[in-house]
Structures are given as structure tokens and as C-alpha cells.
Design an enzyme around this catalytic site. Structure first.
Site, mmCIF file in Angstrom:
data_model
loop_
_atom_site.group_PDB
_atom_site.id
_atom_site.type_symbol
_atom_site.label_atom_id
_atom_site.label_comp_id
_atom_site.label_asym_id
_atom_site.label_seq_id
_atom_site.Cartn_x
_atom_site.Cartn_y
_atom_site.Cartn_z
ATOM 1 N N CYS A 66 26.989 -28.748 -0.516
ATOM 2 C CA CYS A 66 27.482 -29.239 0.772
ATOM 3 C C CYS A 66 26.732 -28.609 1.937
ATOM 4 O O CYS A 66 26.642 -27.381 2.028
ATOM 5 C CB CYS A 66 28.976 -28.920 0.882
ATOM 6 S SG CYS A 66 29.687 -29.211 2.518
ATOM 7 N N TRP A 99 37.450 -30.307 -5.040
ATOM 8 C CA TRP A 99 36.343 -29.547 -5.599
ATOM 9 C C TRP A 99 36.898 -28.696 -6.742
ATOM 10 O O TRP A 99 38.022 -28.189 -6.664
ATOM 11 C CB TRP A 99 35.731 -28.627 -4.541
ATOM 12 C CG TRP A 99 35.041 -29.333 -3.425
ATOM 13 C CD1 TRP A 99 35.612 -29.788 -2.266
ATOM 14 C CD2 TRP A 99 33.653 -29.655 -3.336
ATOM 15 N NE1 TRP A 99 34.658 -30.369 -1.463
ATOM 16 C CE2 TRP A 99 33.441 -30.295 -2.102
ATOM 17 C CE3 TRP A 99 32.559 -29.440 -4.186
ATOM 18 C CZ2 TRP A 99 32.190 -30.746 -1.694
ATOM 19 C CZ3 TRP A 99 31.312 -29.885 -3.781
ATOM 20 C CH2 TRP A 99 31.134 -30.533 -2.558
ATOM 21 N N THR A 133 38.381 -29.644 1.762
ATOM 22 C CA THR A 133 36.978 -29.508 2.122
ATOM 23 C C THR A 133 36.449 -28.096 1.923
ATOM 24 O O THR A 133 37.197 -27.121 1.922
ATOM 25 C CB THR A 133 36.769 -29.910 3.595
ATOM 26 O OG1 THR A 133 37.548 -29.043 4.434
ATOM 27 C CG2 THR A 133 37.175 -31.360 3.830
ATOM 28 N N VAL A 134 35.143 -28.030 1.743
ATOM 29 C CA VAL A 134 34.401 -26.773 1.816
ATOM 30 C C VAL A 134 33.505 -26.855 3.048
ATOM 31 O O VAL A 134 33.098 -27.948 3.429
ATOM 32 C CB VAL A 134 33.547 -26.533 0.545
ATOM 33 C CG1 VAL A 134 34.434 -26.233 -0.638
ATOM 34 C CG2 VAL A 134 32.598 -27.699 0.253
ATOM 35 N N TYR A 197 25.139 -39.098 8.195
ATOM 36 C CA TYR A 197 26.290 -39.732 7.545
ATOM 37 C C TYR A 197 26.651 -41.041 8.238
ATOM 38 O O TYR A 197 27.056 -42.014 7.586
ATOM 39 C CB TYR A 197 27.490 -38.779 7.561
ATOM 40 C CG TYR A 197 27.368 -37.642 6.589
ATOM 41 C CD1 TYR A 197 27.931 -37.714 5.319
ATOM 42 C CD2 TYR A 197 26.671 -36.474 6.926
ATOM 43 C CE1 TYR A 197 27.817 -36.665 4.422
ATOM 44 C CE2 TYR A 197 26.546 -35.426 6.031
ATOM 45 C CZ TYR A 197 27.111 -35.522 4.777
ATOM 46 O OH TYR A 197 26.986 -34.489 3.887
#
Length: 362
Positions: A66, A99, A133-134, A197
Site C-alpha cells: 500500500c 487485511w 485500512t492501512v 486512483y
């Protein structure tokens, strides 16, 4: 809304989180819109949010795949926080729920005892409605997430964790330049870091062409800017470089083809490409990059863009190790009294097979 337990078992309570975590999706006829609502608690010297800076108390969860997590790994290395802030690294792919720690023995994070990062979120927010999220910072005693505010985490590393900075650590957020760094970072976030993105997940030709034009306009501006100084803010590295590098290093392997940001390769832009090579060869930057994990993540997780989940073998990344021309500029890489960081901890060294001289089979 039904409840969701803290074991990682998914129910309707975390439907939104599932969809966000699985990966971003192309919505027919709509532009890409990133959810920018994050857990905004901060870990500070005075502990004003209830989270004081303490050695050994927190664990950074940061997948190498990521780009937003990559910047925290770079900052942690540059500032020398490895011995006071442990790191857990999920694998490059994940399912709709979270994740996962599939790279660890038994598929369990050795410190938290979790199979999924989702469990740390649910330990604090049983009905957490957004993406898992990370990067995320987890409080080890409670095994609960503290923050996933990727915009703030690295700034706090630079300003709140100073007691634990290594000798010779760079000042990544110098007070005299903060206003300019903040403005540049905000612009880069919307036009470059998130801009790729917006191109890749555009839901219409009109949206794609608009975002494509804006992205390349921004990259052209950066190409011009980097024709006057070694780094974005002058002779020394700063937070701005930490934020731009993860996007640039992923550009040719992922964004150019997978996201259709293909006006040209980064390797064809002399200032941006030599800048990328320069940083890649700088301790703390390139030694956090795992190209196999990066490509596996994007090409495998984004099934709507790449339904076959075939991961390309190219491009040839060995030129990243070739000479660059950035030393033609005034240089004080680490700032006054600064020095390069030591080698990565043995447990955090990137697999040599995942580095430029090997990842394409050369």
C-alpha cells in the site's frame, strides 16, 4: 443494523467496511471519490487524546503493497523509530473483510495475536462502518486501533516522537517550511497520490479523460519543479518527498498500465525518473519497497479492472539501480548534522527476489 463480533466474523454491520477493504470499485458513470474520514486520534507527547508517546506501547500495521502505508515505513526508518515502534506487515492481498497477517507464522500477528487487522478495529469500534485500512497504529495493551489517519501519522512521527529519534535523524517537517510543505502535500494528494486512483477507477470516459489530463498536468509541474532542486523542498529531504515517492515508485509497474495513466512512462521523464532513482537508492526509501507485493496487490485485488487476476512480469526495473543525475544540484540530504539511517532490522529486510535486479527474472 446487525452486530459484528470481534473475531473477524463478518455480518451486516460491517458491509461498508467490507466493500471498502476489498479494494476500490469502478462505479459505472461515476467519478472515483475516496472516503477521507479516518480515526483522527493522535499519539502525542502530552497524550491529550489519551494516547501518550511511549516506547514499545504501539504497533504500526503497514502493508508493503500500500502506498499510504509505505510512507509510514519510510518515515519510521528515516527517523530511527524501529526499536520503539514495532511493525506488523499484512500480506499483499486481502478479502472483503480485512487485511490479513498471512505472511506471519500460522497466519497470526505475533504481537497482537490477530489473524485480521479487522479485529483491532472491532476491539475499539464493534460497529466500525468504514474500510479496514492501512496504515493503522494499534495500542498493544488493549489490542485496539488508535488511528488510521495516514495524513497525520507521519507528521506526528516527525514532531511528537522526537524523544526517540535516532542520532542524525533528518528534520522531515522543518518549522520554517511547514506552510509550504502542507500546501504542496495537499496539492499532491488530490492531483497525484489520489490522482492515479481517480484515473484508474473512473466510471466514464468523460471522468477518465478529465482526471487523466489533471494527473499529467500535475506530473508535468513536478517535472519542472525537480529541474531546479534535488528534492521537492530544496537540498534536503522532507515530508513532501516521503509522500511523493510511494506514488512514483509504483507508477511504471502499476499505474501506467493497470490504471491506464499511460500518456508516457515515468522513465521517459528525466527529472522525475532520476529523482525516483535517487530516492530509491537512498537508505530508508528503496529498502522499504517490495515490487512483488506491490504488483500482486493491485493486479490481484482489483478484479473489476483486472478480472483474470493475472500479474504481469514486467516492466524491467533494473534501471532503478543505475546512476542518476541529481547530484548536479546543491545537496544536504539529511540536513545539518544529519546522517543516513542504519541498515534495516534483519526481520524487516525485503526479500532480495522482490527487488529490481530479480523481480523481472534478470
Amino acid at each position: 443494523m446487525t452486530t459484528a463480533d470481534t473475531t473477524g466474523t463478518s455480518t451486516t454491520a460491517d458491509t461498508t467496511a467490507e466493500n471498502s477493504t476489498r479494494g476500490y470499485y469502478v462505479t459505472q458513470g461515476k467519478a472515483f471519490d475516496r472516503d477521507m474520514n479516518y480515526i483522527d486520534d493522535r499519539i502525542t507527547r502530552d497524550g491529550r487524546d489519551g494516547w501518550p508517546v511511549e516506547a514499545g506501547r504501539y504497533r504500526l500495521i503497514a502493508a508493503r503493497a500500500c502506498p499510504w502505508a509505505n510512507r509510514t515505513l519510510i518515515s519510521r526508518r528515516l527517523l530511527g523509530l524501529e526499536d520503539v515502534l514495532s511493525v506488523g506487515m499484512p500480506g499483499p492481498t486481502h478479502d472483503m473483510r480485512s487485511w490479513t497477517f498471512d505472511l506471519d507464522e500460522g497466519g497470526v500477528d505475533p504481537v497482537l495475536g490477530y489473524e485480521r487487522l479487522q479485529q483491532a478495529y472491532f476491539a475499539r469500534f464493534p460497529y466500525y462502518p468504514r474500510g479496514i485500512t492501512v496504515p493503522a497504529v494499534v495500542d498493544v495493551p488493549s489490542k485496539a486501533v488508535v488511528t488510521n489517519d495516514f495524513q497525520r501519522i507521519t507528521l506526528d512521527f516527525a514532531t511528537e516522537w522526537t524523544e526517540f529519534h535516532r542520532e542524525g535523524a533528518p528534520d522531515l517537517y522543518p518549522e520554517a517550511q511547514r506552510e509550504e510543505i502542507d500546501a504542496l502535500n495537499k496539492w499532491m494528494l488530490h492531483r497525484v497520490n489520489n490522482g492515479v486512483y481517480k484515473v484508474g477507477f473512473a466510471g466514464s470516459q468523460e471522468d477518465y479523460e478529465r482526471e487523466f489530463a489533471l494527473l499529467w498536468e500535475a506530473l508535468d509541474e513536478l517535472e519542472e519543479r525537480l529541474g531546479t532542486s534535488r528534492y521537492l523542498m530544496g537540498p534536503s529531504i522532507t515530508e513532501a518527498d516521503v509522500r511523493l515517492f510511494p506514488t512514483l515508485i509504483r507508477f511504471d509497474p502499476v499505474y501506467h498500465g493497470h490504471f491506464k495513466a499511460n500518456r508516457q512512462t515515468l522513465a521517459s521523464m528525466p527529472n522525475l525518473w532520476n529523482y525516483t532513482k535517487d530516492l530509491f537508492q537512498t537508505p530508508g526509501f528503496g529498502d522499504t519497497v517490495d515490487f512483488v507485493q506491490i504488483k500482486r496487490h493491485y493486479y490481484y485485488v482489483h478484479e473489476d479492472i483486472n478480472p483474470t487476476q493475472v500479474v504481469p512480469l514486467g516492466p524491467d526495473l533494473s534501471p532503478l539501480m543505475e546512476a542518476h543525475d541529481r547530484d548536479r544540484f546543491e545537496t544536504d540530504t539529511w540536513g545539518p548534522g544529519g546522517a543516513a539511517p542504519e541498515a534495516p532490522l534483519a526481520a524487516e529486510v525485503v526479500d532480495p527476489a522482490h527487488t529490481p535486479l530479480h523481480v523481472t527474472g534478470r
